[in-house]
Write an enzyme that holds these catalytic residues in place. Structure first.
Site, short mmCIF file in Angstrom:
data_model
loop_
_atom_site.label_atom_id
_atom_site.label_comp_id
_atom_site.label_asym_id
_atom_site.label_seq_id
_atom_site.Cartn_x
_atom_site.Cartn_y
_atom_site.Cartn_z
N HIS A 95 0.83 -1.21 0.00
CA HIS A 95 0.00 0.00 0.00
C HIS A 95 0.86 1.26 0.00
O HIS A 95 0.35 2.35 -0.23
CB HIS A 95 -1.00 -0.01 1.16
CG HIS A 95 -0.47 0.38 2.49
ND1 HIS A 95 -0.20 -0.53 3.50
CD2 HIS A 95 -0.17 1.58 3.02
CE1 HIS A 95 0.22 0.10 4.57
NE2 HIS A 95 0.26 1.39 4.30
N ASP A 140 0.01 -7.64 1.76
CA ASP A 140 0.51 -6.26 1.73
C ASP A 140 2.04 -6.24 1.71
O ASP A 140 2.68 -5.80 2.66
CB ASP A 140 -0.03 -5.50 2.95
CG ASP A 140 0.13 -3.99 2.82
OD1 ASP A 140 0.50 -3.51 1.73
OD2 ASP A 140 -0.12 -3.28 3.82
N GLN A 233 0.62 6.27 11.60
CA GLN A 233 0.86 6.81 10.27
C GLN A 233 2.35 7.10 10.08
O GLN A 233 3.00 7.66 10.95
CB GLN A 233 0.09 8.11 10.05
CG GLN A 233 -1.40 7.95 10.03
CD GLN A 233 -2.03 8.48 11.29
OE1 GLN A 233 -1.47 8.35 12.36
NE2 GLN A 233 -3.19 9.06 11.16
N GLY A 234 2.87 6.75 8.94
CA GLY A 234 4.28 6.97 8.65
C GLY A 234 5.15 5.77 8.96
O GLY A 234 6.28 5.68 8.51
N ASP A 235 4.61 4.80 9.76
CA ASP A 235 5.35 3.57 10.07
C ASP A 235 5.08 2.47 9.06
O ASP A 235 5.80 1.46 9.03
CB ASP A 235 4.95 3.06 11.46
CG ASP A 235 5.43 3.95 12.59
OD1 ASP A 235 6.56 4.45 12.51
OD2 ASP A 235 4.67 4.16 13.55
#
Length: 281
Positions: A95, A140, A233-235
Site C-alpha cells: 500500500h 501487503d 501513520q508513517g510507520d
C-alpha cells in the site's frame, strides 16, 4: 419602519444568504469524513504524505539497534518504512508503493533520522505482490530493488527472514520501529523510535476486527489489550521483529494504540516463497 432598523434587517438577510451559499459550496464528503472512525493505516489508496512521523508509546533508538530499518522516501519526503533483506533488496508494504513509479522513490539507510545522514539510494524496480488487495489489505508486500548495493556496516545490516508458513507463538515479544506518528507533541519528529508489543492470538484479533471484515492468514496482530503502544501513520511498511527475524510488515489497524485493537501486520512467513522467487533472498 425606521431606516436604521431596515438597514440592520437587510444586513442580517445578506449574512444568512451568504452562510447558506458557503454551506452549499462545502463538499458533502468533508462532513461525512468527519463522522467516520479513524482508520489511519487502512488506506483505500496509497498514502504518499507522511502526517507526523512517530511510533506511539515508544522510545528513541539509534539506527545501530535496528540496522535493517530504512526510510522509504517519495519525492524527497519520508513516506513509509522498510527493511533491508539483502544488499539490493528492501521489503516494504504494497500500500506504500501501489501507483508509484520507481523514479519517485528512494531509500535512506544507515541513519537514525529519516531526513538526513546515512545513504540515500534511488529505487530501480518495484515488485508488488500479485495477490495484494487494496480493499482487504491482504498480501501487503512490496519488494524494492535498489540502483546501488547497500554497504553493510554497524548501521546497515540485512534482517533474517522466517521460512514459509513458520508460526508465530502467541504473546511473542516483538519490536516495531519507524518514524511514524507519536501522537505526542513533546516527542522528537526527527529520530527513529521503537516499542515492544506482544503478538496476539489470531482468533482474538479476528474477533476484534470482525466489523472491519476481519483478518486473513496473510496477517498477524501485535499489541497490548489496553493499547498505549503501537505503530501509526508513517510507520507503514516498517519492520516487526521477533527473535532477530522479520516476522511482520506494518500494514493497518483501527486508530493507533487504541485499546482492543492491536496493530495488524503483513505476515512475512505467508509470502516467504514469493520473496525468494522474486529477489533470490
Amino acid at each position: 419602519m425606521s431606516f436604521k432598523i431596515a438597514t440592520v434587517l437587510a444586513l442580517a438577510t445578506l449574512v444568512f444568504v451568504e452562510a447558506r451559499t458557503v454551506q452549499d459550496r462545502e463538499d458533502p464528503w468533508d462532513r461525512m469524513a468527519q463522522a467516520l472512525p479513524r482508520l489511519p493505516r487502512l488506506p483505500q489508496e496509497p498514502r504518499y504524505v507522511s502526517k507526523g512521523n512517530r511510533i506511539v508509546g515508544g522510545f528513541a533508538i539509534d539506527i545501530s539497534e535496528a540496522p535493517y530499518q530504512v526510510s522509504l522516501q517519495r519525492f524527497g519526503s519520508h513516506n513509509c518504512g522498510g527493511s533491508i533483506i539483502s544488499k539490493e533488496w528492501v521489503l516494504t508494504a504494497a500500500h506504500c508503493t501501489v501507483g508509484a513509479s520507481p523514479s519517485s522513490l528512494a531509500v535512506r539507510y544507515g541513519s537514525s533520522e529519516h531526513a538526513a545522514g546515512g545513504t540515500l539510494v534511488p529505487v530501480a524496480r518495484i515488485i508488488n505482490h500479485p495477490k495484494y488487495n487494496g480493499n482487504t489489505i491482504s498480501y501487503d508486500f512490496s519488494l524494492l530493488q535498489l540502483k546501488q548495493e547497500v554497504v553493510f556496516g554497524e548501521d546497515a545490516q540485512p534482517v533474517d527472514l522466517p521460512e514459509q508458513d513458520d508460526p508465530v507463538e502467541d504473546t511473542t515479544l516483538c519490536k516495531v520501529s519507524g518514524w511514524g506518528n507519536t501522537q505526542s507533541v513533546s516527542e522528537s519528529t526527527k529520530t527513529l523510535r521503537a516499542t515492544y508489543v506482544p503478538s496476539v492470538n489470531q482468533d482474538e484479533c479476528r474477533k476484534a476486527y470482525a466489523s472491519f471484515g476481519g483478518i486473513t492468514e496473510t496477517m498477524l496482530c501485535a499489541g497490548f489489550k489496553n493499547g498505549g503502544k503501537d505503530a501509526c501513520q508513517g510507520d507503514s511498511g516498517g519492520p516487526l521483529v521477533a527473535n532477530d527475524q522479520l516476522i511482520g510488515v506494518v500494514s493497518w489497524g483501527y486508530g493507533c494504540a487504541v485499546p482492543g485493537f492491536p496493530g495488524v501486520y503483513a505476515r512475512v512467513a505467508s509470502a516467504r516463497d514469493w520473496i525468494r522467487q522474486n529477489s533470490g533472498v
